[in-house]
Design a protein around this motif. Structure first.
Motif: not given
Length: 339
Positions: A171-178
């Motif tokens: 999830m944190a990686l997805a937030l960083v991607e955003a």
């Protein structure tokens, strides 16, 4: 652009990995960005149990009192823990989370943290997930929440809920991607030595079938033949013959030993092989489909999309190796990658 302020709400008995996983992701962004002081994350911990909060595993985290979390928040992060039942009964903690969420650009939870968001009334009418073992209880306790037990994380508006422990890293990686774009998030995942940056739709129950070798030698022999001959047609009668078993008995024993039917096992191995080729080669998608044993490109597209919720082209765009230079890029290059 100012630093993004991340406020992590903790309490006695919280799960250490629910905190450490996402926080390490955000902190590594700061270390990898040449101008991380301006574009990274400012992380703070707040707790009604400040200044020293003991996790369920006995680790101690230093935190500030809740008033230190006043003001605008970019990301409010709420972890779970084995003391969740007690935490849900702490009205001041739940109320503070509800108020802080109103000041946050996005609100995220890891594992049982979704219960605290729901208790604060933040998930009414929203899709959410939690650890698979607790999804039924979340749905029973909060019927106004649309609980999804399969995904590793669910993004609904400005709320993101994730499954158990390690899913908080995804999830944190997805937030960083955003925040910073897909290219930077992929390099970050590589630096953190993550085998695969999973998208949210991937099942909590997914497995690496290549490692699931059966105990019985005839089934192991069939598995080895399958792995070495994925590009060929693999009719079940032929596999049963190699295992020296009747077709019906082979199908029954294979499923019992491996956990999935032979046909599903073959398809998932082919998809795993296709993923490797998409990541590491520039072969045309049609050629990859042939090498992996899919009879036609259309079959490959359907199977791949069903398994990963991405087209092969989208997968290659996200996960293909970017450059042999790796993460340590000059300042100008880093600026060009941040979106």
């Amino acid at each position: 652009m100012p630093q993004r302020r991340v406020v992590v709400v903790i309490y006695s008995g919280v799960q250490a990995l629910d905190i450490a996983g996402p926080v390490e992701v955000f902190d590594t962004v700061n270390r990898l960005l040449a101008d991380g002081l301006d574009l990274g994350y400012r992380i703070g911990f707040v707790s009604p149990d400040a200044p020293r909060v003991r996790t369920c595993a006995g680790m101690v985290v230093e935190a500030d009192p809740p008033e230190a979390g006043e003001g605008p928040i970019d990301t409010l992060l709420v972890p779970g823990g084995w003391s969740l039942k007690e935490a849900l009964g702490r009205g001041e903690l739940v109320s503070w989370i509800g108020r802080a969420a109103g000041r946050a650009r996005r609100v995220v939870s890891v594992c049982g943290g979704a219960f605290l968001l729901a208790e604060a009334g933040l998930l009414q009418g929203r899709r959410a997930t939690t650890h698979w073992a607790f999804c039924a209880e979340l749905a029973r306790r909060y019927p106004e929440v649309a609980v999804e037990s399969e995904p590793i994380f669910v993004w609904d508006g400005r709320f993101v809920t994730s499954a158990g422990v390690a899913a908080g890293i995804d999830m944190a990686l997805a937030l960083v991607e955003a925040d910073h774009g897909a290219a930077f998030a992929l390099e970050l995942a590589r630096f953190l030595v993550l085998f695969f940056k999973r998208n949210g739709g991937q099942s909590q129950f997914s497995s690496i079938l290549e490692t699931q070798l059966a105990d019985r030698p005839p089934i192991r022999t069939a598995q080895e033949w399958i792995s070495q001959n994925l590009e060929r047609p693999l009719p079940l009668p032929q596999l049963a013959e190699r295992a020296n078993m009747s077709l019906r008995n082979f199908a029954r024993v294979f499923r019992r030993e491996v956990g999935v039917p032979p046909g599903q096992y073959i398809e998932q191995l082919r998809i795993a092989r296709a993923r490797t080729l998409l990541e590491s080669t520039d072969l045309p998608v049609t050629q990859i489909a042939h090498r992996c044993g899919f009879g036609a490109p259309e079959t490959f597209f359907r199977s791949f999309g069903r398994a990963l919720e991405l087209t092969p082209g989208e997968y290659r765009h996200r996960f293909q190796a970017l450059s042999p230079a790796g993460l340590m890029v000059p300042s100008g290059a880093a600026e060009g990658r941040v979106g």
